[in-house]
Design an enzyme around this catalytic site. Structure first.
Site, PDB file in Angstrom:
ATOM      1  CG  HIS A 139      43.235  48.538  44.723  1.00  0.00           C
ATOM      2  ND1 HIS A 139      44.176  47.745  43.621  1.00  0.00           N
ATOM      3  CD2 HIS A 139      43.242  48.157  45.393  1.00  0.00           C
ATOM      4  CE1 HIS A 139      44.742  46.937  44.006  1.00  0.00           C
ATOM      5  NE2 HIS A 139      43.893  46.599  45.676  1.00  0.00           N
ATOM      6  CD  GLU A 164      45.853  51.424  40.957  1.00  0.00           C
ATOM      7  OE1 GLU A 164      46.264  51.387  40.212  1.00  0.00           O
ATOM      8  OE2 GLU A 164      45.763  52.049  42.738  1.00  0.00           O
TER       9      GLU A 164
END
Length: 147
Positions: free
Chosen positions: A56, A58
């Site tokens: 992801h 993040e």
């Protein structure tokens, strides 16, 4: 620079990362990590590219930022991400002791605030809704095209 303008500026940088993901046919989510008003990492979703469900935006941004700083803690940093983080990413933010999280649009299906609201570190400040319309629009358009 006042806080709302600063948050919008850095969220626009995260949106640029989301555009990069879109060009790779990835779910268009982007993130930047800021320390002392300077971007120290940029990332976007790479789950399809890497064949890795943990890739992801993040997670990629956290790894790059900790490498840049030479340590595992981001307590002096702010992570800007276009969509509310999932519980996995919120857990990584917990372990990194992220100082502040700023996100654009909420994720009513997979967002940490719905599934695991206490996952973030207790000292992490959270701001939501920054450029929410732009942030949700890029994801909605992506999924509408897929259907």
């Amino acid at each position: 620079m006042e806080n709302s303008k600063k948050h919008e500026f850095f969220m626009r940088e995260a949106l640029k990362e989301a555009q990069k993901a879109l060009l790779k046919d990835e779910v268009p989510i982007g993130a930047v990590i800021v320390c002392n008003d300077r971007i120290i990492s940029r990332a976007h979703n790479l789950t399809e590219t890497l064949g890795d469900p943990t890739a992801h935006a993040e997670m990629q941004a956290i790894t790059a930022a900790t490498n840049y700083l030479g340590g595992k803690y981001l307590n002096q940093c702010t992570l800007y991400v276009t969509i509310e983080p999932c519980p996995m990413c919120a857990g990584a933010m917990y372990w990194a002791q992220l100082g502040e999280l700023v996100y654009g649009a909420t994720d009513p299906k997979r967002g940490f605030s719905i599934i695991a609201s206490k996952t973030l570190h207790p000292k992490t400040k959270v701001i939501s809704g920054v450029l929410a319309l732009e942030c949700s629009s890029i994801v909605s358009t992506f999924f509408n095209r897929k259907r």
